[in-house]
Design an enzyme around this catalytic site. Sequence first.
Site: not given
Ligand code: ADP
Length: 503
Positions: A200, A253-256, A258, A275, A309, A406
Amino acid sequence: MDGSKGLEALGAEARKFISTPKKILIDGAWVTSSSGETFEIYNPATGQVVAHAQSGSKEDVNAAVAAARRAFDDHSEWRKMSPANRGKLLHKIGDLILANADELAQLESLDNGKPVVVARVADVVLAADIFHYMAGWTTKIDGGVLDLSVPFTPGTEYHAYTRREPIGVVGQIIPWNFPILMAAWKLAPALACGCTVVLKPAEETPLTALRLGELIMEAGLPKGVLNIITGFGETTGAPLAGHPGVDKVAFTGSTEVGKLIVKAAANDLKKLTLELGGKSPNIILNDADLSKAIPGAASAIFFNQGQTCCAGSRLFIQDKVYDEVVAGIAAYAKGLKMGPGLDPSTQLGPLVSQVQFDRVSGYMAAGKTEGASLATGGNRWGNEGYFVEPTLIINAPDSAKVVQEEIFGPVLVASRFKEMDDDLVRRANDSVYGLAAGIWSQDVSKIHKLVPRLRAGTVWVNCYNVFDASMPFGGYKQSGWGREMGHQVLNNYLETKSVCIGY
Ligand code: ADP
């Protein structure tokens, strides 16, 4: 809205790709989403819509996981393929990426905003590299033979050995900052190990993952081995992360988010690698060669518009060279040529999206409070698109938001230290993150003393943001679980089976 503005720089192939309706890849076929919904893809340099992508639904995720399961569980062409042939296939994917490098770089620049020149020499080339590197590993995944000493079965001998087997169906969720590279870092090792995948891409930047999917199918990957579903985090990512048919999730992606992935995967204890974010310390000692340290520290943060990151976002400068470094970085920032990524002379492009623009602008405003001041930057650039000026904040206390959180933009926070002592180490490690760190010094003994004390997955010395397919990358603390690249990444996609034969 007419999204054609600024697209004159696209070559014929990239133009053709964005003008063709985008689909998702399920079981070897390019199809539309079951919901029939699409979403808009923006050019970050203008804010205009340039294409639409399919909004993948839970049903699409179910179909993709089912296809990946069949390709993995059945005695399929993929499972029967020899390691050598898997390697040849991966090599061919790397070659196809290079053969289409200009188009991929243009699509990446259009989608993400990054300078096309950088995308061409870094993102696309590194994406090809990881496929070529992983192609070599397919034939070297081996187990061991064990001599057992079982005390309670006298008279029986044993032949025992281990096998490394693919972990199964992998859900891979990737971000928008390095779209093709993150896809490659995830796909190449998973395929090298014989897994099947549902990928995805980020909703902000789906284009190059889709083009890569076409190239991978052109290379001859059997159907169902790779499935690609574009869509949003909550509606596409979440069903994938929690799907009972998925054996392992790999997330960047983001720690949040994650942490949400960990919760989603906890239900059936999926294997997980993450990561995540960073707030990496970059340390310049008095004895550093400033002709390298100043541009090095500047590009450590401004590379990719700061949307990296591992960006060197907290700069610690030793007393004696503090003024010169601050002035040097401010001058470097002012000298950066800003503009649309597709302009070959651009060195700093726009941020990826309106959301990111608002977020980074908020931090720039916060940088003017809490006693902090601006050495340069701090404003929007131009009057369209998502551009912000490269920014250097000074005099912020270590506890300030801009030091702790960050920002994910071209915003550097610099502070001063007196001695290379415990206090410096404590301040450098004073972060929930531990992705990377940098040291600039010409004193080998100081470097060796500092390296082991920095709690970070990568320490760059007299360089920064250097990546190689052979060099593991990943984080300590809340920067993640596991390592990508190098041979360590194979562990993310393999199980170990012990086989014990009594005779
Ligand atoms: P950023 O803060 O850098 O935009 P995110 O962590 O929000 O990064 O997004 C990284 C990836 O995780 C994207 O492909 C996003 O669509 C996906 N994503 C965001 N929220 C969720 C979730 N609740 N479950 C699974 N994947 C998600």
